[in-house]
Design a protein around this motif. Structure first.
Motif, PDB file in Angstrom:
ATOM      1  N   LEU A   1       7.615 -35.646  40.598  1.00  0.00           N
ATOM      2  CA  LEU A   1       7.269 -35.066  39.313  1.00  0.00           C
ATOM      3  C   LEU A   1       6.450 -36.068  38.529  1.00  0.00           C
ATOM      4  O   LEU A   1       6.915 -37.179  38.251  1.00  0.00           O
ATOM      5  N   VAL A   2       5.216 -35.709  38.165  1.00  0.00           N
ATOM      6  CA  VAL A   2       4.384 -36.580  37.351  1.00  0.00           C
ATOM      7  C   VAL A   2       4.526 -36.155  35.900  1.00  0.00           C
ATOM      8  O   VAL A   2       4.560 -34.963  35.589  1.00  0.00           O
ATOM      9  N   LYS A   3       4.641 -37.136  34.989  1.00  0.00           N
ATOM     10  CA  LYS A   3       4.856 -36.793  33.593  1.00  0.00           C
ATOM     11  C   LYS A   3       4.266 -37.852  32.671  1.00  0.00           C
ATOM     12  O   LYS A   3       3.994 -38.988  33.073  1.00  0.00           O
ATOM     13  N   ASN A   4       4.083 -37.442  31.426  1.00  0.00           N
ATOM     14  CA  ASN A   4       3.579 -38.307  30.370  1.00  0.00           C
ATOM     15  C   ASN A   4       4.664 -38.384  29.304  1.00  0.00           C
ATOM     16  O   ASN A   4       5.035 -37.369  28.711  1.00  0.00           O
ATOM     17  N   ASN A   5       5.197 -39.584  29.070  1.00  0.00           N
ATOM     18  CA  ASN A   5       6.256 -39.714  28.062  1.00  0.00           C
ATOM     19  C   ASN A   5       5.742 -40.299  26.746  1.00  0.00           C
ATOM     20  O   ASN A   5       6.527 -40.694  25.889  1.00  0.00           O
ATOM     21  N   GLY A   6       4.428 -40.351  26.605  1.00  0.00           N
ATOM     22  CA  GLY A   6       3.840 -40.868  25.384  1.00  0.00           C
ATOM     23  C   GLY A   6       3.586 -42.357  25.410  1.00  0.00           C
ATOM     24  O   GLY A   6       2.872 -42.884  24.555  1.00  0.00           O
TER      25      GLY A   6
ATOM     26  N   ALA B   1      -2.277 -36.777  37.584  1.00  0.00           N
ATOM     27  CA  ALA B   1      -1.737 -37.061  36.264  1.00  0.00           C
ATOM     28  C   ALA B   1      -2.584 -36.422  35.165  1.00  0.00           C
ATOM     29  O   ALA B   1      -2.041 -35.869  34.195  1.00  0.00           O
ATOM     30  N   GLN B   2      -3.899 -36.449  35.318  1.00  0.00           N
ATOM     31  CA  GLN B   2      -4.761 -35.862  34.289  1.00  0.00           C
ATOM     32  C   GLN B   2      -4.596 -34.344  34.231  1.00  0.00           C
ATOM     33  O   GLN B   2      -4.627 -33.742  33.149  1.00  0.00           O
TER      34      GLN B   2
ATOM     35  N   ALA C   1      -0.351 -34.048  33.328  1.00  0.00           N
ATOM     36  CA  ALA C   1       0.380 -34.879  32.362  1.00  0.00           C
ATOM     37  C   ALA C   1      -0.565 -35.610  31.422  1.00  0.00           C
ATOM     38  O   ALA C   1      -0.358 -36.773  31.095  1.00  0.00           O
ATOM     39  N   ALA C   2      -1.588 -34.928  30.934  1.00  0.00           N
ATOM     40  CA  ALA C   2      -2.554 -35.578  30.057  1.00  0.00           C
ATOM     41  C   ALA C   2      -1.970 -35.907  28.694  1.00  0.00           C
ATOM     42  O   ALA C   2      -2.276 -36.949  28.113  1.00  0.00           O
ATOM     43  N   ASP C   3      -1.112 -35.034  28.165  1.00  0.00           N
ATOM     44  CA  ASP C   3      -0.573 -35.233  26.822  1.00  0.00           C
ATOM     45  C   ASP C   3       0.928 -35.515  26.884  1.00  0.00           C
ATOM     46  O   ASP C   3       1.596 -35.190  27.874  1.00  0.00           O
ATOM     47  N   LYS C   4       1.439 -36.117  25.829  1.00  0.00           N
ATOM     48  CA  LYS C   4       2.864 -36.457  25.761  1.00  0.00           C
ATOM     49  C   LYS C   4       3.727 -35.227  26.039  1.00  0.00           C
ATOM     50  O   LYS C   4       3.464 -34.138  25.522  1.00  0.00           O
ATOM     51  N   ASN C   5       4.738 -35.429  26.888  1.00  0.00           N
ATOM     52  CA  ASN C   5       5.707 -34.414  27.302  1.00  0.00           C
ATOM     53  C   ASN C   5       5.166 -33.428  28.322  1.00  0.00           C
ATOM     54  O   ASN C   5       5.908 -32.553  28.782  1.00  0.00           O
TER      55      ASN C   5
ATOM     56  N   LEU D   1      -8.172 -44.205  33.570  1.00  0.00           N
ATOM     57  CA  LEU D   1      -6.804 -44.592  33.247  1.00  0.00           C
ATOM     58  C   LEU D   1      -6.653 -44.879  31.754  1.00  0.00           C
ATOM     59  O   LEU D   1      -5.637 -44.556  31.150  1.00  0.00           O
ATOM     60  N   ALA D   2      -7.676 -45.470  31.157  1.00  0.00           N
ATOM     61  CA  ALA D   2      -7.579 -45.910  29.762  1.00  0.00           C
ATOM     62  C   ALA D   2      -7.978 -44.844  28.746  1.00  0.00           C
ATOM     63  O   ALA D   2      -7.807 -45.063  27.540  1.00  0.00           O
ATOM     64  N   THR D   3      -8.498 -43.706  29.229  1.00  0.00           N
ATOM     65  CA  THR D   3      -8.982 -42.697  28.268  1.00  0.00           C
ATOM     66  C   THR D   3      -8.476 -41.282  28.507  1.00  0.00           C
ATOM     67  O   THR D   3      -8.657 -40.419  27.642  1.00  0.00           O
ATOM     68  N   ALA D   4      -7.831 -41.011  29.634  1.00  0.00           N
ATOM     69  CA  ALA D   4      -7.516 -39.629  30.002  1.00  0.00           C
ATOM     70  C   ALA D   4      -6.106 -39.186  29.625  1.00  0.00           C
ATOM     71  O   ALA D   4      -5.781 -37.997  29.743  1.00  0.00           O
TER      72      ALA D   4
END
Length: 312
Positions: free
Chosen positions: A75-80, A184-185, A188-192, A249-252
């Motif tokens: 599971l790929v995710k973005n936690n902020g 990931a992009q 999981a681009a945005d938080k949550n 990685l630094a902008t997406a």
């Protein structure tokens, strides 16, 4: 069932810690206010001074096959704070020479700096002789004596984390890293945001060829609550990516996409060693043929030769 397992594998930026960030009043300098462990004396990351690292003859060369097995689910995710991949029933390393306990892979995540078309800044958490790389990949394992990551995270013998630096030196696209960045992009681009990775791949596809040189020390989580529960293994050879991949990685990925707040510079500055010992395995001995062997292997060859000679 998977939801319960996934909840147990949340470590990289632990959500039960008090609110924190990488800048301002809630940045690293103030983490200890709400998370007292962040102000203790065996914290991570550190600057690794290679000339001071002590050789430990008991540390083995890392077997690459440990990382071959894909997990049962991803599971790929973005936690902020970062992009993270949770591993459902990940591989287990059971090597008493390499680690002090059997360790099961639970997740991995990345720390990075900033990047533009013409430049990039350091974002790795550890440094080597003062050098900060663009990024750092952390693969988190927990001691299998505990039921799961959540149960292990606060225990003194709870975790083993492997770290690989990320260097922006590759002349062509690193396809395996690109696959991860694109997944990931998309998911999981945005938080949550999160998404299941259906075409599973192993950690082995992400890491560099050379695993012979690494540094070992006892430290902590690099984010609140900063528990001093980690056996760290920091590899010398970096993962290599292109400038374009550093920019992605630094902008997406965002901590708040609506406000155009990207995730960047998500690293904790290095902390004092405070008397701790950094160790390393004995280097391989390069032979004229290009092959390598350890001093123990050479001693064995000499002993065998002398034994054969005595029989002639």
């Amino acid at each position: 069932m998977w939801q319960a397992i996934i909840l147990s594998t949340c470590l990289a930026q632990l959500t039960f810690a008090a609110d924190w960030s990488y800048t301002g009043d809630t940045g690293p300098a103030n983490w200890g206010i709400n998370n007292s462990d962040c102000a203790l004396q065996a914290q991570s990351p550190i600057n690794i001074v290679t000339g001071n690292a002590q050789t430990d003859d008991n540390l083995p060369i890392v077997d690459r096959s440990y990382f071959y097995q894909p997990s049962d689910g991803m599971l790929v995710k973005n936690n902020g704070h970062t992009v993270q991949v949770d591993l459902i029933n990940g591989y287990t390393i059971n090597d008493n020479n390499l680690l002090p306990f059997p360790a099961k892979a639970a997740q991995y995540h990345i720390h990075w700096g900033t990047a533009t078309a013409s430049a990039h800044t350091g974002g790795s958490e550890h440094t080597i002789d003062g050098r900060q790389y663009f990024g750092e990949l952390h693969v988190v394992h927990y001691n299998t004596k505990y039921a799961n990551l959540s149960a292990a995270v606060s225990q003194s013998d709870g975790l083993a984390v492997f770290g690989w630096f990320i260097d922006v030196t590759y002349p062509q696209t690193n396809l395996d890293i690109q696959n991860l960045l694109d997944l990931a992009q998309t998911n999981a681009a945005d938080k949550n945001d999160n998404g299941t990775i259906t075409n599973r791949f192993s950690v082995e596809t992400l890491i560099p060829p050379n695993l012979n040189e690494y540094y070992r020390y006892k430290g902590s989580l690099t984010t609140p609550p900063c528990y001093e529960s980690v056996v760290w293994t920091v590899f010398k050879s970096p993962i290599e990516i292109t400038q374009a991949q550093a920019i992605q990685l630094a902008t997406a990925y965002y901590e708040n996409q609506a406000a155009n707040m990207v995730i960047e510079n998500n690293f904790r500055p290095v902390l004092p060693l405070n008397g701790r010992t950094v160790t390393k395995p004995r280097p391989l001995v390069q032979q004229s043929s290009g092959s390598t062997s350890t001093p123990h292997m050479i001693t064995g060859f000499i002993t065998m030769a002398l034994t054969v000679a005595s029989l002639l």
